[in-house]
Design a protein around this motif. Sequence first.
Motif, mmCIF file in Angstrom:
data_model
loop_
_atom_site.group_PDB
_atom_site.id
_atom_site.type_symbol
_atom_site.label_atom_id
_atom_site.label_comp_id
_atom_site.label_asym_id
_atom_site.label_seq_id
_atom_site.Cartn_x
_atom_site.Cartn_y
_atom_site.Cartn_z
ATOM 1 N N ARG A 1 32.693 39.204 28.460
ATOM 2 C CA ARG A 1 32.565 39.365 29.906
ATOM 3 C C ARG A 1 33.290 40.624 30.400
ATOM 4 N N ARG A 2 33.818 41.368 29.444
ATOM 5 C CA ARG A 2 34.458 42.663 29.708
ATOM 6 C C ARG A 2 35.756 42.556 30.507
ATOM 7 N N TYR A 3 36.457 41.434 30.375
ATOM 8 C CA TYR A 3 37.786 41.327 30.981
ATOM 9 C C TYR A 3 38.776 42.070 30.094
ATOM 10 N N VAL A 4 39.627 42.855 30.716
ATOM 11 C CA VAL A 4 40.536 43.710 29.939
ATOM 12 C C VAL A 4 41.856 43.028 29.601
ATOM 13 N N ASN A 5 42.138 41.880 30.208
ATOM 14 C CA ASN A 5 43.436 41.253 29.960
ATOM 15 C C ASN A 5 43.323 39.969 29.120
ATOM 16 N N VAL A 6 42.363 39.976 28.196
ATOM 17 C CA VAL A 6 42.261 38.871 27.239
ATOM 18 C C VAL A 6 43.208 39.190 26.084
ATOM 19 N N GLY A 7 44.378 38.563 26.081
ATOM 20 C CA GLY A 7 45.384 38.860 25.061
ATOM 21 C C GLY A 7 45.148 38.086 23.778
ATOM 22 N N GLU A 8 45.774 38.531 22.698
ATOM 23 C CA GLU A 8 45.624 37.890 21.395
ATOM 24 C C GLU A 8 46.657 36.788 21.169
ATOM 25 N N ASN A 9 47.647 36.695 22.049
ATOM 26 C CA ASN A 9 48.729 35.723 21.844
ATOM 27 C C ASN A 9 48.565 34.461 22.681
ATOM 28 N N CYS A 10 47.425 34.309 23.307
ATOM 29 C CA CYS A 10 47.178 33.147 24.152
ATOM 30 C C CYS A 10 46.110 32.250 23.522
ATOM 31 N N PRO A 11 46.105 30.962 23.850
ATOM 32 C CA PRO A 11 45.074 30.061 23.346
ATOM 33 C C PRO A 11 43.699 30.437 23.890
ATOM 34 N N PRO A 12 42.623 29.931 23.283
ATOM 35 C CA PRO A 12 41.272 30.178 23.810
ATOM 36 C C PRO A 12 41.167 29.733 25.263
ATOM 37 N N GLY A 13 40.463 30.528 26.063
ATOM 38 C CA GLY A 13 40.297 30.211 27.477
ATOM 39 C C GLY A 13 41.380 30.782 28.366
ATOM 40 N N TYR A 14 42.443 31.327 27.758
ATOM 41 C CA TYR A 14 43.563 31.893 28.516
ATOM 42 C C TYR A 14 43.538 33.418 28.483
ATOM 43 N N CYS A 15 44.090 34.028 29.521
ATOM 44 C CA CYS A 15 44.248 35.478 29.584
ATOM 45 C C CYS A 15 45.718 35.815 29.823
ATOM 46 N N THR A 16 46.068 37.100 29.645
ATOM 47 C CA THR A 16 47.469 37.516 29.577
ATOM 48 C C THR A 16 47.872 38.388 30.758
ATOM 49 N N LEU A 17 49.109 38.188 31.203
ATOM 50 C CA LEU A 17 49.753 39.058 32.183
ATOM 51 C C LEU A 17 51.145 39.372 31.673
ATOM 52 N N SER A 18 51.631 40.581 31.950
ATOM 53 C CA SER A 18 52.987 40.905 31.502
ATOM 54 C C SER A 18 53.635 41.950 32.399
ATOM 55 N N LEU A 19 54.970 41.900 32.401
ATOM 56 C CA LEU A 19 55.794 42.867 33.124
ATOM 57 C C LEU A 19 56.983 43.250 32.242
ATOM 58 N N GLN A 20 57.321 44.520 32.268
ATOM 59 C CA GLN A 20 58.497 45.002 31.526
ATOM 60 C C GLN A 20 59.237 45.991 32.416
ATOM 61 N N PRO A 21 60.129 45.496 33.271
ATOM 62 C CA PRO A 21 60.739 46.343 34.294
ATOM 63 C C PRO A 21 61.591 47.483 33.758
ATOM 64 N N ASP A 22 62.252 47.301 32.611
ATOM 65 C CA ASP A 22 63.111 48.375 32.124
ATOM 66 C C ASP A 22 62.328 49.577 31.613
ATOM 67 N N HIS A 23 61.013 49.406 31.380
ATOM 68 C CA HIS A 23 60.158 50.525 30.988
ATOM 69 C C HIS A 23 59.001 50.725 31.965
ATOM 70 N N PHE A 24 59.093 50.077 33.139
ATOM 71 C CA PHE A 24 58.028 50.137 34.131
ATOM 72 C C PHE A 24 56.684 49.743 33.519
ATOM 73 N N GLY A 25 56.725 48.787 32.590
ATOM 74 C CA GLY A 25 55.513 48.356 31.907
ATOM 75 C C GLY A 25 54.810 47.241 32.668
ATOM 76 N N VAL A 26 53.480 47.222 32.537
ATOM 77 C CA VAL A 26 52.680 46.204 33.213
ATOM 78 C C VAL A 26 51.363 46.041 32.466
ATOM 79 N N PHE A 27 50.840 44.794 32.461
ATOM 80 C CA PHE A 27 49.544 44.521 31.858
ATOM 81 C C PHE A 27 48.841 43.431 32.666
ATOM 82 N N GLY A 28 47.643 43.746 33.175
ATOM 83 C CA GLY A 28 46.843 42.774 33.908
ATOM 84 C C GLY A 28 47.230 42.578 35.358
ATOM 85 N N LEU A 29 48.216 43.320 35.844
ATOM 86 C CA LEU A 29 48.702 43.153 37.209
ATOM 87 C C LEU A 29 48.753 44.491 37.936
ATOM 88 N N SER A 30 48.605 44.435 39.243
ATOM 89 C CA SER A 30 48.983 45.595 40.048
ATOM 90 C C SER A 30 50.488 45.492 40.252
#
Length: 199
Positions: free
Chosen positions: A70-99
């Motif tokens: 379905r072309r979703y970009v935040n389908v992570g490999e560390n989550c169970p089937p049916g789940y998608c991933t979000l992440s934040l890393q403030p000390d490196h200004f990192g982000v995934f799946g979020l504004s």
Amino acid sequence: MTFLIATIIEAVEVGREVEGGFEILNVGPIQLIIPEVLSFTIPNMAQCKGFFRVCYLSDPKASRKELKKRRYVNVGENCPPGYCTLSLQPDHFGVFGLSVEWHDGNYYGMLVEGSTLMCPRYIADGVSNFIIIDLPDCPVIIDAARLPKKETANNAKDKTFNAKWIIAICCSLLALPDSTFARGPGTVKFGMSGQVGVL
């Protein structure tokens, strides 16, 4: 329904309700009532080290491969089937799946609902499912989130239980012959036609 109640009990250990939302304390599964917008706050980001990562249920019937199709970009490999991933890393200004934005010393992340790039969030009876995978060494708040009430789960279970018994009793009564019921004065007669009369 037993799973729902068990998860609520476990959620007390995963985090706690605080002013402004729900503070995550440990990794693990959790069910929460989320407002219209799913957003996170990491206070005092300058003092925060580490990585925050969470899986959220998007489609309980979909595999990881189906979500990727379905072309979703935040389908992570560390989550169970049916789940998608979000992440934040403030000390490196990192982000995934979020504004993301930062001001007043805090780090903020928000899932853009309705985006064709991000997995939609699955909501059942106002409740969303999450699995906390990684936590930094600082507080992470899910804004305006709260735990489902146990009474809600128990009431739903009771209604299902009562409905089954009502159906079972009605079917049993209709299946009994007329002679099963005594025909004394004032006795209610249940006929095979479904009519009810007083003798």
